[in-house]
Design an enzyme around this catalytic site. Structure first.
Site, PDB file in Angstrom:
ATOM      1  N   SER A 150      -4.370   7.970  29.064  1.00  8.71           N
ATOM      2  CA  SER A 150      -3.381   9.037  28.910  1.00  8.71           C
ATOM      3  C   SER A 150      -2.961   9.568  30.277  1.00  8.71           C
ATOM      4  CB  SER A 150      -4.037  10.173  28.116  1.00  8.71           C
ATOM      5  OG  SER A 150      -3.276  11.347  28.189  1.00  8.71           O
ATOM      6  N   TYR A 175     -11.470  16.184  25.757  1.00  5.92           N
ATOM      7  CA  TYR A 175     -10.704  14.987  25.363  1.00  5.92           C
ATOM      8  C   TYR A 175     -10.239  14.238  26.613  1.00  5.92           C
ATOM      9  CZ  TYR A 175      -6.560  12.237  24.389  1.00  5.92           C
ATOM     10  OH  TYR A 175      -5.641  11.226  24.369  1.00  5.92           O
ATOM     11  N   LYS A 179     -11.176  10.329  28.437  1.00  4.48           N
ATOM     12  CA  LYS A 179     -10.235   9.277  28.886  1.00  4.48           C
ATOM     13  C   LYS A 179     -10.526   8.912  30.345  1.00  4.48           C
ATOM     14  CE  LYS A 179      -8.076   8.758  25.130  1.00  4.48           C
ATOM     15  NZ  LYS A 179      -8.366   7.554  24.351  1.00  4.48           N
TER      16      LYS A 179
HETATM   17  P1  NAD Z   1      -4.854   8.565  15.769  1.00  2.00           P
HETATM   18  O1  NAD Z   1      -5.858   9.623  15.516  1.00  2.00           O
HETATM   19  O2  NAD Z   1      -3.680   8.496  14.855  1.00  2.00           O
HETATM   20  O3  NAD Z   1      -5.567   7.122  15.777  1.00  2.00           O
HETATM   21  C1  NAD Z   1      -6.906   6.949  16.184  1.00  2.00           C
HETATM   22  C2  NAD Z   1      -7.619   6.195  15.069  1.00  2.00           C
HETATM   23  O4  NAD Z   1      -8.974   5.988  15.448  1.00  2.00           O
HETATM   24  C3  NAD Z   1      -7.621   6.949  13.749  1.00  2.00           C
HETATM   25  O5  NAD Z   1      -7.103   6.099  12.758  1.00  2.00           O
HETATM   26  C4  NAD Z   1      -9.093   7.273  13.514  1.00  2.00           C
HETATM   27  O6  NAD Z   1      -9.420   7.275  12.130  1.00  2.00           O
HETATM   28  C5  NAD Z   1      -9.778   6.186  14.294  1.00  2.00           C
HETATM   29  N1  NAD Z   1     -11.125   6.515  14.799  1.00  2.00           N
HETATM   30  C6  NAD Z   1     -11.499   7.603  15.511  1.00  2.00           C
HETATM   31  N2  NAD Z   1     -12.796   7.514  15.821  1.00  2.00           N
HETATM   32  C7  NAD Z   1     -13.264   6.343  15.300  1.00  2.00           C
HETATM   33  C8  NAD Z   1     -14.520   5.700  15.268  1.00  2.00           C
HETATM   34  N3  NAD Z   1     -15.589   6.242  15.846  1.00  2.00           N
HETATM   35  N4  NAD Z   1     -14.614   4.510  14.645  1.00  2.00           N
HETATM   36  C9  NAD Z   1     -13.548   3.939  14.054  1.00  2.00           C
HETATM   37  N5  NAD Z   1     -12.322   4.515  14.036  1.00  2.00           N
HETATM   38  C10 NAD Z   1     -12.190   5.704  14.666  1.00  2.00           C
HETATM   39  O7  NAD Z   1      -4.367   8.683  17.272  1.00  2.00           O
HETATM   40  P2  NAD Z   1      -3.178   7.954  18.030  1.00  2.00           P
HETATM   41  O8  NAD Z   1      -2.174   8.974  18.371  1.00  2.00           O
HETATM   42  O9  NAD Z   1      -2.771   6.745  17.291  1.00  2.00           O
HETATM   43  O10 NAD Z   1      -3.924   7.576  19.375  1.00  2.00           O
HETATM   44  C11 NAD Z   1      -4.523   6.310  19.583  1.00  2.00           C
HETATM   45  C12 NAD Z   1      -5.256   6.327  20.904  1.00  2.00           C
HETATM   46  O11 NAD Z   1      -4.331   6.644  21.940  1.00  2.00           O
HETATM   47  C13 NAD Z   1      -6.367   7.371  20.995  1.00  2.00           C
HETATM   48  O12 NAD Z   1      -7.429   6.835  21.735  1.00  2.00           O
HETATM   49  C14 NAD Z   1      -5.705   8.504  21.744  1.00  2.00           C
HETATM   50  O13 NAD Z   1      -6.634   9.295  22.419  1.00  2.00           O
HETATM   51  C15 NAD Z   1      -4.805   7.747  22.701  1.00  2.00           C
HETATM   52  N6  NAD Z   1      -3.670   8.543  23.186  1.00  2.00           N
HETATM   53  C16 NAD Z   1      -2.845   9.144  22.264  1.00  2.00           C
HETATM   54  C17 NAD Z   1      -1.790   9.917  22.719  1.00  2.00           C
HETATM   55  C18 NAD Z   1      -0.874  10.613  21.735  1.00  2.00           C
HETATM   56  O14 NAD Z   1      -0.135  11.492  22.134  1.00  2.00           O
HETATM   57  N7  NAD Z   1      -0.867  10.254  20.440  1.00  2.00           N
HETATM   58  C19 NAD Z   1      -1.565  10.073  24.091  1.00  2.00           C
HETATM   59  C20 NAD Z   1      -2.409   9.435  24.988  1.00  2.00           C
HETATM   60  C21 NAD Z   1      -3.468   8.658  24.518  1.00  2.00           C
HETATM   61  C1  UD1 Z   2      -0.958  17.154  25.181  1.00  2.00           C
HETATM   62  C2  UD1 Z   2      -2.320  17.229  25.816  1.00  2.00           C
HETATM   63  C3  UD1 Z   2      -2.659  15.896  26.453  1.00  2.00           C
HETATM   64  C4  UD1 Z   2      -2.546  14.770  25.433  1.00  2.00           C
HETATM   65  C5  UD1 Z   2      -1.137  14.796  24.835  1.00  2.00           C
HETATM   66  C6  UD1 Z   2      -0.962  13.783  23.755  1.00  2.00           C
HETATM   67  C7  UD1 Z   2      -2.692  19.575  26.444  1.00  2.00           C
HETATM   68  C8  UD1 Z   2      -2.849  20.528  27.565  1.00  2.00           C
HETATM   69  N1  UD1 Z   2      -2.382  18.311  26.787  1.00  2.00           N
HETATM   70  O1  UD1 Z   2      -0.012  16.873  26.204  1.00  2.00           O
HETATM   71  O2  UD1 Z   2      -3.981  15.929  26.946  1.00  2.00           O
HETATM   72  O3  UD1 Z   2      -2.778  13.505  26.052  1.00  2.00           O
HETATM   73  O4  UD1 Z   2      -0.895  16.098  24.270  1.00  2.00           O
HETATM   74  O5  UD1 Z   2      -1.740  14.093  22.650  1.00  2.00           O
HETATM   75  O6  UD1 Z   2      -2.864  19.914  25.284  1.00  2.00           O
HETATM   76  N2  UD1 Z   2       4.877  22.855  23.385  1.00  2.00           N
HETATM   77  C9  UD1 Z   2       5.453  23.995  22.919  1.00  2.00           C
HETATM   78  N3  UD1 Z   2       5.182  24.372  21.644  1.00  2.00           N
HETATM   79  C10 UD1 Z   2       4.351  23.661  20.813  1.00  2.00           C
HETATM   80  C11 UD1 Z   2       3.762  22.484  21.309  1.00  2.00           C
HETATM   81  C12 UD1 Z   2       4.027  22.115  22.617  1.00  2.00           C
HETATM   82  O7  UD1 Z   2       6.202  24.652  23.620  1.00  2.00           O
HETATM   83  O8  UD1 Z   2       4.139  24.068  19.660  1.00  2.00           O
HETATM   84  C13 UD1 Z   2       5.191  22.409  24.770  1.00  2.00           C
HETATM   85  C14 UD1 Z   2       3.995  22.295  25.701  1.00  2.00           C
HETATM   86  O9  UD1 Z   2       3.735  23.516  26.325  1.00  2.00           O
HETATM   87  C15 UD1 Z   2       4.455  21.179  26.651  1.00  2.00           C
HETATM   88  C16 UD1 Z   2       5.349  20.300  25.775  1.00  2.00           C
HETATM   89  O10 UD1 Z   2       5.730  21.108  24.670  1.00  2.00           O
HETATM   90  O11 UD1 Z   2       5.248  21.730  27.668  1.00  2.00           O
HETATM   91  C17 UD1 Z   2       4.639  19.070  25.254  1.00  2.00           C
HETATM   92  O12 UD1 Z   2       3.434  19.468  24.628  1.00  2.00           O
HETATM   93  P1  UD1 Z   2       2.498  18.452  23.810  1.00  2.00           P
HETATM   94  O13 UD1 Z   2       3.329  17.697  22.848  1.00  2.00           O
HETATM   95  O14 UD1 Z   2       1.348  19.228  23.273  1.00  2.00           O
HETATM   96  O15 UD1 Z   2       2.027  17.422  24.925  1.00  2.00           O
HETATM   97  P2  UD1 Z   2       1.294  17.674  26.337  1.00  2.00           P
HETATM   98  O16 UD1 Z   2       0.966  19.090  26.533  1.00  2.00           O
HETATM   99  O17 UD1 Z   2       2.102  17.013  27.383  1.00  2.00           O
END
Ligand code: NAD
Ligand code: UD1
Length: 362
Positions: A150, A175, A179
């Site tokens: 991330s 979290y 990462k």
């Molecule tokens: P998500 O929660 O939709 O998907 C993660 C999946 O992992 C889920 O289906 C959950 O049931 C499964 N899981 C969790 N722990 C497990 C375990 N111990 N064993 C087996 N399955 C398990 O999340 P996502 O948004 O699809 O994210 C996928 C990956 O990308 C995650 O590692 C997340 O941290 C990373 N990531 C997500 C974002 C985002 O904004 N969505 C941003 C940066 C990184």
């Molecule tokens: C957040 C997490 C980051 C994670 C990412 C994806 C924090 C500090 N960071 O990133 O670790 O990898 O999500 O899951 O939580 N915002 C509003 N109102 C809302 C929600 C968000 O104004 O209800 C604003 C936030 O202040 C930010 C932007 O929208 O400026 C994006 O927010 P968000 O979608 O939560 O992502 P990040 O904060 O970038």
């Protein structure tokens, strides 16, 4: 390639399955369904069946014939992972060989606020899950992995746009720490044994949904992230959006992020398999569009594209937030030939299409 996809029933995993199969790969999903529904996988199958019904491939000409191999298991369950490997071994020239070419590792807990309240659960699941997975992969000779990292690992970045050379920063929550630490673990594992190929994909802000409207993000409870909150306001589940701060040093005072369509992100995983095929060792890529949009830019784009009003109120800053975060995604373009194709309007359209057709998720 045949890919082991951990967390494949989740938001990004489900979209990635579609792109993997479209590119001619196959996959087996392991997910404990802690934050996902099996229905997501059925819908992935439905999308693949409809898109491939005329092809004479692994997809049937009749709907619902094709199914993605799925094992409901926790990646911390070593025996379950061992069984998956044992059951998927192949015989090549009379020898038993491992049936997986690579692992795409999505499984993990990802709610930032919850990680602050439950640090032990987050460290235990994300760290220990990855330790068990890596050990089983190694034991079976599957030393290729793509890891979901991330932009959070940059902390408050030293440079904007952020390149992969930007030093990692201080994460403000457990979290983010998992990462950052897992990146280090994977780096050390690769350094110790150069048979490993490790690709760290640093996602910026994934939003959007599959254009079919059949799969998308399905958060539990009150959404933490911006786009799911906006779509829940649009569909009438929440009264108004709280905008966290309008006094940042940005063009309109609200936080700026690099939003990326989840289908583009899914395709980045397919592209990243090339780094594995080339035996690149350790490779790190930013996965974003390279464009920064403020909270109010997103609200306005959503309203314009979807013709739905999004009432909002300015609130105090959210703890741990930074002003601006967007990347330089050139490295992925140069080395993997990957570049985001969708723009913010597409992301707003597809997020709304998903939410409006599935007001209560799956
Ligand atoms: P998500 O929660 O939709 O998907 C993660 C999946 O992992 C889920 O289906 C959950 O049931 C499964 N899981 C969790 N722990 C497990 C375990 N111990 N064993 C087996 N399955 C398990 O999340 P996502 O948004 O699809 O994210 C996928 C990956 O990308 C995650 O590692 C997340 O941290 C990373 N990531 C997500 C974002 C985002 O904004 N969505 C941003 C940066 C990184
Ligand atoms: C957040 C997490 C980051 C994670 C990412 C994806 C924090 C500090 N960071 O990133 O670790 O990898 O999500 O899951 O939580 N915002 C509003 N109102 C809302 C929600 C968000 O104004 O209800 C604003 C936030 O202040 C930010 C932007 O929208 O400026 C994006 O927010 P968000 O979608 O939560 O992502 P990040 O904060 O970038």
């Amino acid at each position: 390639m045949n890919i082991l996809v951990t967390g494949g029933a989740g938001f990004i995993g489900s979209h990635t399955l579609i792109e993997l199969y479209k590119a001619g790969h196959t996959a087996l999903v392991v997910d404990n369904l802690y934050n996902a529904k099996a229905e997501a996988l059925h819908r992935v199958e439905e999308i693949l069946n409809s898109q491939f019904s005329t092809l004479n491939s692994q997809f049937s000409t009749l709907n619902s014939q094709f199914s993605i191999p799925f094992v409901q298991a926790d990646i911390r369950d070593r025996e379950a992972l061992e069984n998956i490997f044992r059951q998927n071994e192949k015989i090549v020239n009379g020898q038993v060989v491992n049936g997986f070419d690579a692992c795409i590792h999505f499984a993990g807990l990802k709610a930032v606020g919850e990680s602050v309240a439950k640090p032990l659960e987050y460290y235990e699941n994300n760290m220990n899950g990855t330790f068990v997975l890596l050990d089983v992969l190694r034991r079976h000779g599957c030393k290729n992995i793509i890891f979901s990292s991330s932009a959070t690992v940059y902390g408050d970045p030293n440079e904007i746009p952020i390149t992969e050379n930007c030093p990692k920063g201080q994460c403000t929550n457990p979290y983010g720490q998992t990462k950052s630490m897992l990146e280090q673990v994977l780096t050390d594992v690769q350094k110790a044994d150069n048979e490993w190929n490790v690709v760290l994909l640093r996602y910026f802000n994934p939003i959007g949904a599959h254009p079919s409207g059949r799969i998308g993000e399905n958060p539990n409870g009150i959404p933490n992230n911006l786009m799911p909150y906006i779509t829940q306001v649009a569909v009438g589940k929440r009264e108004k959006l709280g905008v966290f701060g309008n006094d940042y040093p940005t063009h309109d005072g609200t936080g700026v992020r690099d939003y990326i369509h989840v289908v583009d992100l899914a395709r980045a995983h397919v592209a990243a398999l090339q780094a594995i095929e080339r035996k690149q060792g350790l490779a790190v890529y930013n996965i974003g569009t390279g464009h920064g949009y403020s909270v109010l830019d997103v609200v306005k784009a959503f309203e314009r594209v979807n013709k739905v009003p999004i009432p909002y109120a300015i609130m105090p800053r959210r703890a741990g937030d930074i002003a601006t975060c967007y990347c330089n995604p050139k490295k992925a373009e140069l080395e993997l030939g990957w570049k985001a194709q969708f723009d913010l309007d597409d992301m707003c359209r597809d997020s709304w299409n998903w939410q409006r057709n599935n007001p209560n998720g799956y």
